[in-house]
Design an enzyme around this catalytic site. Sequence first.
Site, PDB file in Angstrom:
ATOM      1  N   GLY A  70       2.066   6.009  -8.556  1.00  0.00           N
ATOM      2  CA  GLY A  70       0.791   5.806  -9.242  1.00  0.00           C
ATOM      3  C   GLY A  70      -0.385   6.422  -8.490  1.00  0.00           C
ATOM      4  O   GLY A  70      -1.267   7.039  -9.096  1.00  0.00           O
ATOM      5  N   THR A  71      -0.392   6.270  -7.189  1.00  0.00           N
ATOM      6  CA  THR A  71      -1.526   6.760  -6.396  1.00  0.00           C
ATOM      7  C   THR A  71      -1.664   8.277  -6.528  1.00  0.00           C
ATOM      8  O   THR A  71      -2.764   8.791  -6.751  1.00  0.00           O
ATOM      9  CB  THR A  71      -1.340   6.366  -4.910  1.00  0.00           C
ATOM     10  OG1 THR A  71      -1.206   4.944  -4.843  1.00  0.00           O
ATOM     11  CG2 THR A  71      -2.511   6.822  -4.063  1.00  0.00           C
ATOM     12  N   ASN A 150      -4.903  -5.122 -12.054  1.00  0.00           N
ATOM     13  CA  ASN A 150      -3.711  -5.550 -11.322  1.00  0.00           C
ATOM     14  C   ASN A 150      -3.870  -6.898 -10.627  1.00  0.00           C
ATOM     15  O   ASN A 150      -2.893  -7.534 -10.276  1.00  0.00           O
ATOM     16  CB  ASN A 150      -3.324  -4.488 -10.279  1.00  0.00           C
ATOM     17  CG  ASN A 150      -4.486  -4.084  -9.411  1.00  0.00           C
ATOM     18  OD1 ASN A 150      -5.485  -3.561  -9.899  1.00  0.00           O
ATOM     19  ND2 ASN A 150      -4.393  -4.337  -8.123  1.00  0.00           N
ATOM     20  N   GLN A 178      -0.145  -0.846 -14.238  1.00  0.00           N
ATOM     21  CA  GLN A 178       0.318  -2.223 -14.469  1.00  0.00           C
ATOM     22  C   GLN A 178       0.814  -2.454 -15.901  1.00  0.00           C
ATOM     23  O   GLN A 178       1.507  -3.439 -16.154  1.00  0.00           O
ATOM     24  CB  GLN A 178      -0.798  -3.224 -14.157  1.00  0.00           C
ATOM     25  CG  GLN A 178      -1.091  -3.363 -12.670  1.00  0.00           C
ATOM     26  CD  GLN A 178       0.055  -4.000 -11.876  1.00  0.00           C
ATOM     27  OE1 GLN A 178       0.903  -4.696 -12.416  1.00  0.00           O
ATOM     28  NE2 GLN A 178       0.067  -3.752 -10.573  1.00  0.00           N
ATOM     29  N   ALA A 199       7.293   3.779 -11.458  1.00  0.00           N
ATOM     30  CA  ALA A 199       8.546   3.126 -11.865  1.00  0.00           C
ATOM     31  C   ALA A 199       8.758   1.759 -11.211  1.00  0.00           C
ATOM     32  O   ALA A 199       9.356   0.867 -11.816  1.00  0.00           O
ATOM     33  CB  ALA A 199       9.732   4.039 -11.526  1.00  0.00           C
ATOM     34  N   HIS A 200       8.259   1.590  -9.988  1.00  0.00           N
ATOM     35  CA  HIS A 200       8.574   0.330  -9.285  1.00  0.00           C
ATOM     36  C   HIS A 200       7.850  -0.877  -9.877  1.00  0.00           C
ATOM     37  O   HIS A 200       8.138  -2.014  -9.517  1.00  0.00           O
ATOM     38  CB  HIS A 200       8.296   0.456  -7.781  1.00  0.00           C
ATOM     39  CG  HIS A 200       6.855   0.520  -7.378  1.00  0.00           C
ATOM     40  ND1 HIS A 200       6.226  -0.521  -6.740  1.00  0.00           N
ATOM     41  CD2 HIS A 200       5.916   1.482  -7.511  1.00  0.00           C
ATOM     42  CE1 HIS A 200       4.971  -0.196  -6.483  1.00  0.00           C
ATOM     43  NE2 HIS A 200       4.761   1.017  -6.948  1.00  0.00           N
ATOM     44  N   THR A 236      10.448  19.954  -3.927  1.00  0.00           N
ATOM     45  CA  THR A 236      11.736  19.650  -4.578  1.00  0.00           C
ATOM     46  C   THR A 236      11.680  18.259  -5.191  1.00  0.00           C
ATOM     47  O   THR A 236      11.232  17.307  -4.569  1.00  0.00           O
ATOM     48  CB  THR A 236      12.876  19.756  -3.538  1.00  0.00           C
ATOM     49  OG1 THR A 236      12.836  21.079  -3.007  1.00  0.00           O
ATOM     50  CG2 THR A 236      14.236  19.493  -4.166  1.00  0.00           C
ATOM     51  N   CYS A 326      -1.549  -4.236  -2.757  1.00  0.00           N
ATOM     52  CA  CYS A 326      -1.684  -2.928  -2.128  1.00  0.00           C
ATOM     53  C   CYS A 326      -2.627  -2.992  -0.938  1.00  0.00           C
ATOM     54  O   CYS A 326      -2.593  -2.134  -0.084  1.00  0.00           O
ATOM     55  CB  CYS A 326      -2.183  -1.897  -3.133  1.00  0.00           C
ATOM     56  SG  CYS A 326      -1.084  -1.739  -4.521  1.00  0.00           S
TER      57      CYS A 326
HETATM   58  C1  PLP Z   1      -3.381  -0.573 -11.049  1.00  0.00           C
HETATM   59  C2  PLP Z   1      -2.654   0.174  -9.989  1.00  0.00           C
HETATM   60  N1  PLP Z   1      -2.893   1.484  -9.818  1.00  0.00           N
HETATM   61  C3  PLP Z   1      -2.247   2.207  -8.894  1.00  0.00           C
HETATM   62  C4  PLP Z   1      -1.319   1.625  -8.056  1.00  0.00           C
HETATM   63  C5  PLP Z   1      -0.624   2.463  -7.030  1.00  0.00           C
HETATM   64  O1  PLP Z   1       0.705   2.753  -7.400  1.00  0.00           O
HETATM   65  P1  PLP Z   1       1.773   3.263  -6.337  1.00  0.00           P
HETATM   66  O2  PLP Z   1       2.037   2.110  -5.427  1.00  0.00           O
HETATM   67  O3  PLP Z   1       2.972   3.657  -7.137  1.00  0.00           O
HETATM   68  O4  PLP Z   1       1.185   4.432  -5.625  1.00  0.00           O
HETATM   69  C6  PLP Z   1      -1.044   0.254  -8.167  1.00  0.00           C
HETATM   70  C7  PLP Z   1      -0.112  -0.417  -7.240  1.00  0.00           C
HETATM   71  O5  PLP Z   1      -0.243  -1.590  -6.956  1.00  0.00           O
HETATM   72  C8  PLP Z   1      -1.719  -0.485  -9.172  1.00  0.00           C
HETATM   73  O6  PLP Z   1      -1.501  -1.788  -9.347  1.00  0.00           O
END
Ligand code: PLP
Length: 377
Positions: A70-71, A150, A178, A199-200, A236, A326
Site C-alpha cells: 500500500g505504501t 484505518n 482498508q 494483499a495482507h 523482478t 503502522c
Molecule cells: C489506510 C492504509 N494505507 C496504507 C497502508 C500501508 O500499507 P502497506 O503496509 O501495505 O505498505 C496501511 C497499512 O496499515 C493502511 O491502513
Amino acid sequence: MKVYFDNAATTPMHPEVLEAMVPVLSAQFGNPSSIHSFGRETRALIENARKTVAKLLNAAPAEIFFTSGGTEADNMAIRRTIYDKRIKHAISAATEHHAVSHTLEELEKEGSIHLHNLDVDTQGQINMAQLESLLQAHPGAFVSLMHANNETGTVIDIAKVGAMCKQYGAIFHSDTVQTMAHFRYDLSSTHIDLLTGAAHKFHGPKGIGFLYLSNRLQITPFITGGAQERNMRGGTENVYGIVGLAKAMEIAYRDLDHDVAHVTSIKYKMMRMLEAEIPGVRFNGDTSEGNLYTVLNVSFPPSDMAETLLFSLDINGIAASGGSACSSGSNVGSHVLRAMNADSNRPAVRFSFSKFNTMDEVEYCVAKLKEIFAVTA
Ligand SMILES: Cc1ncc(COP(=O)(O)O)c(C=O)c1O
C-alpha cells in the site's frame, strides 16, 4: 485463549492462498522477463493475476500495476501524478494514513504543492462543502481522500467525491488499503483516478499490493529500472506474492456477503457487550452501518491503567492496537483521534476483526476488559 483482534494491522493468510502460492514458491522460479519456457510460465501467472484483479474491480488489466504494498502504491500515485502533471494544489485531510499524509507534507515542504487539509468532524467525516469550494478555487487540483479510515473505520462517500472531482477537473486518488476486498468497487461507473490495495489486509501475503491507475491518466514510473509492469515499475516481480494477492482477492469477493454479515455481527456484539459491561464506554468514529465493519475504535473512560491497557490485553492473549498499528511503538498518540478532537484523557483501543474471529472471542475479550477495569475502578 489467544485472540487476534488486530486485523486492520494485518490479517492471517487464508489457507487457500497458501495452497495457491506453494507450487510457485517451490517450482515456478523462472524470471518472468525471460523469453524461455520457465519465464513464460511465470509471466502467464502474473498476467492471469492482473486479469483477476481487474475483473473484480470492473477495470481493465492494463490499469493494474503490482507494487510492494500500500505504501508504495500511495507514493507512486501521489508523487508521480503531482510531478508529471505539475499540480500545484493538493486537497486531503489530517486523518489520512501516513503513507499519504507524510508524502503530501514532504511535497509541500519542498515547495511543489500547497496542501489544503479539509476539516473533519468529531466522527472523522470530511467537510464536503469545504471540498467543493477548494475545488472551485483550484481547478485541476490533486485530491487524496481515503475510503475508510484505518483507525476508526469512518467511511467517506467516494462516489460523491469522485463526481465532484470530475466536475471541477481534479484528479482523485483514494487510499483504499482498508476497504479493498472488503467493499465492492465498480470502477467503470465510479470516478476514481487512482486507488491502492495491499494483499495482507485481506488474507493475502505481505509485501505485495497494487495501484489502479485509470487509463484516463498517464504517469511515469515511480521506481525506475527494467521494463517490468509495462515500463511502470522496474524490478523482478514478486511472482508468488502476485499469485497470492489475486487468490486472496478472488476468495474475498467469493465469500463477501457471508463474511460481511459475520464480521458485522461480531463488531456489533462487541459494542453491545462493552456498553453493558463497562460504564462510560464510547466509540470513536462513525459506527453506523455502511462504515468499515472490520474496525471498532473503543474510547474507554479515563483511568490509571490507560498506559498499560494494551499490555494488559496482551498478557491475557488478546492482540489489539492503540491507534494505527503502522505507527505503534512511536508513542506519539493518534494523529487521527487528535484531528477528530477526541478526548486525550480517554484511552483508545482499536479492535479489528476478520472472518476468522468468533463470538466466543468477543465474550472472552469483554470479560477480560471487565476484569481489567474492575481492578482499577
Ligand atoms: C489506510 C492504509 N494505507 C496504507 C497502508 C500501508 O500499507 P502497506 O503496509 O501495505 O505498505 C496501511 C497499512 O496499515 C493502511 O491502513
